[in-house]
Design a protein around this motif. Structure first.
Motif, short mmCIF file in Angstrom:
data_model
loop_
_atom_site.label_atom_id
_atom_site.label_comp_id
_atom_site.label_asym_id
_atom_site.label_seq_id
_atom_site.Cartn_x
_atom_site.Cartn_y
_atom_site.Cartn_z
N HIS A 4 0.85 -1.04 -0.06
CA HIS A 4 0.15 -0.02 -0.07
C HIS A 4 0.95 1.05 -0.07
N ARG A 68 -6.08 -6.18 4.52
CA ARG A 68 -6.47 -4.86 3.91
C ARG A 68 -7.90 -4.43 4.52
N ASP A 95 -1.90 0.30 -4.61
CA ASP A 95 -1.87 -0.82 -3.83
C ASP A 95 -1.59 -1.94 -5.06
#
Length: 100
Positions: A4, A68, A95
């Motif tokens: 990320h 996530r 991401d």
């Protein structure tokens, strides 16, 4: 594993101590949230001048997609946004999933 990546520009009025508080909050995420395996914080120092005005970068690693998805509504994420958004001028979030 999912990376990320955040490219950040802060407002001109952002105080150094406010930016430091954001940095500290990011770096504490792995201790506050199971599934974030690491967080790195950096300030652009590239001599190439290709940063398009972005001055800071955060690189987070999620263990998997489930982590996530749990993180996005989590209180640790909400707490971070509360101190981050008031001094945020612009952000790019990208991401990607690491494939073996």
């Amino acid at each position: 594993m999912i990376r990320h990546v955040l490219f950040i520009t802060f407002t001109d009025s952002a105080l150094p101590e406010q930016i430091l508080a954001v940095r500290s909050a990011f770096l504490q995420i792995p201790d506050r949230f199971e599934g974030v395996t690491s967080v790195e914080w950096g300030i652009n120092d590239s001599p190439e001048e290709k940063n398009a005005g972005f001055t800071h970068c955060v690189l987070m690693a999620f263990a998997d997609e489930a982590a996530r998805q749990r993180y996005l509504p989590h209180s640790a994420h909400e707490d971070l946004k509360a101190i981050f958004r008031p001094i945020l001028q612009d952000i790019i979030v990208l991401d990607y999933t690491l494939t073996p």
